[in-house]
Design an enzyme around this catalytic site. Sequence first.
Site, PDB file in Angstrom:
ATOM      1  N   SER A 129       0.796  -1.228   0.000  1.00  0.00           N
ATOM      2  CA  SER A 129       0.000   0.000   0.000  1.00  0.00           C
ATOM      3  C   SER A 129       0.824   1.271   0.000  1.00  0.00           C
ATOM      4  CB  SER A 129      -0.955   0.012   1.206  1.00  0.00           C
ATOM      5  OG  SER A 129      -1.847  -1.080   1.119  1.00  0.00           O
ATOM      6  N   SER A 130       2.039   1.252   0.506  1.00  0.00           N
ATOM      7  CA  SER A 130       2.827   2.482   0.609  1.00  0.00           C
ATOM      8  C   SER A 130       4.285   2.170   0.332  1.00  0.00           C
ATOM      9  CB  SER A 130       2.667   3.115   1.999  1.00  0.00           C
ATOM     10  OG  SER A 130       3.205   2.271   2.994  1.00  0.00           O
TER      11      SER A 130
END
Length: 685
Positions: free
Chosen positions: A26-27
């Site tokens: 996600s990041s």
Amino acid sequence: MLPDTAASKVTAAHLSRRALLYVRQSSLKQVIHNTESAIRQYDLRGKAVALGWDASQVSVIDIDQGQSGSSAADREGFQQLVAEVSLGRAGIVLGLECSRLARNNADWHQLLEICAMTGTLICDEDGLYDPRNFNDRLLLGMKGQMSEAELHFIRARLRGGILSKARRGELIMPLPVGLAYDAAGHVILDPDTAIQGAVRHLLATFEAAGSATAVVKAFRAAGLSFPWRHRKGPRKGDTDWQPLRHSTVLHVLHNPRYAGAFTYGRHREQPRPGRKRGSSITVPREEWISFIPGAHPGYITLDQWEANTARLAANAAAHGRDRAAGPPREGPALLQGIIICGRCGGRMTIRYHARGGKDLPTYLCQRDGIDNARPICAAIPGHTLDARVGQLLIDTLTPLAIEAALQVSAELRQRAAEADALRAAHVERARYHADLARRRYLAVDPANRLVADTLEADWNTALRALNDAQATYDKAREQHDGTLTPAQKDRISQLVTDLPGIWNDPATPTRERKRIARLLLTDVTVTRTSDTITAHARLAGGQHRTLTLPVPDPAWKIRQTKASTIAEIDKLLDHHTCAEIAATLRSRGLPNGEGRQFNPTMVQRVIRTYQLPSRRQRLLDNGLIPLPQMAEQLGVSTGTVKIWYHAGIVSGQRYNDKGEVLYNPPGPNPPAPHQGRRHDTMRPA
């Protein structure tokens, strides 16, 4: 080992197509630090091989690293995967769990539908699923719902902590330029006095000028710059200086943190279809999540901040439908934005007309006429109305003139001192950077020429910047030395002794007259009859004044030539042509209605306009006769008559500037035809 029921779902048709392995985190922080998750996702290739696919058939899609799964927008890898499945090129889709593929039910179920239509299998760490099978599809749907709910719970926990801190005013947030955190995490004014001075000067200039654009112009005219802070990148948190922008002024004036108030929730993100990020919407003050006045030191009070925002809203209202009072503009209309139609109650607009080299205003109520194609509601000539209202303001201002003069003098000195301090701070900052570059250069090992040459170049650049800043400061100090010039002192003293004179002085900017009018007048309601204009002025203190004045003459009547000049032209026509009359009027200093000197064309226009008898008609009435009739009576040709006229044998008078003549009758002893023979070589002029 996979169970036999799972292996039985794989057919030869599936094995003939590719296996797609989707990898996502996600990041970027997770990509860098959570490496074990990436290893587990890439290990799913072994499952594909165990199910019967060749290693060369396994395609890895990992271009969505650092992208959230909450939406398919901006996820090129997921869109590529959906496209491959839609075209029937994929036999199986592998992901560590369904949350890696999508955390949005709309995207997840769209993928399930496409996989069911093309017969594509889905495999995760727990097992193998066929979307065409009801039980498998039911399980996959539940997993998708749990994945979306998990994202909601994660966000809710994070959001709850943020809101709890925000309601107490303890949330650490990026601060606007001019504010900073100390070592204990408390908000303080920026320790850099130059930054403090720039912010204070901006706020003081807006209070004096009244508009954001005027603040930008004032900074540009004084050669001042404004600080800005890097929000991201390798220089995050550093401060640089640049010319002031209009958007920067608006951000400073709208931000309540400059008034010492902690706020949270001033803006809300509105989702947009197909976009990863929504649009920012300004939220009304009553809907803010947190608003804590006096939470930290500020540059202005909360009352001053509210007054600034109210003034900005009033300025913006000038562009709205109601045409409310906006900032004073450059036009000469004194009542711009504060004049109201007494017939319908609407705001009146302005139209200018050029007369005698001046722009004269006319106030129009035309909103209903524009919307519904009706005649203009009211049209009020503005030049006489502005003069009467200006006289009312002078009568009101005169007792306050001395106090106003003292305030103006103090304000000019203070603003000049602030600008000089800001320019001096720029020089001091450049001197610091030059000294820092010098110390870095001296600290390097002289033998390390690669580093020494770079530091020496940096030192030279800093020295040039210091010289430029010092030259700019010296030049500005010569122009603005912080003391009042003799012209400014005379202007202030005139404000005390001769307020009407400075009000009526053409050198006084119309914007300043309008600002004074805004301070003293709330609005002016006008009505018009056939011959009078009635104006009801509502003063700022609640008092009312009523002015009655006659309707001024129309433009054509104002430009009308004086009756005495017309009478003089009528008198001169008895003996002179138009060119001779124009020369006579110029010698006597008599202009026309527009103040210009007469020429023959203007004299002819006056004769036609006022239907004066022409010089030819006057001579005919006095018995003179035209050329053909004179020739007939003498029994000669018209050419002979002209020769006799120039020889003095017959007499007459010119009636225009072309030399055309009306002749006196020949009388009882006309000249004989042979008298002209010795003059037959003469030609008429």
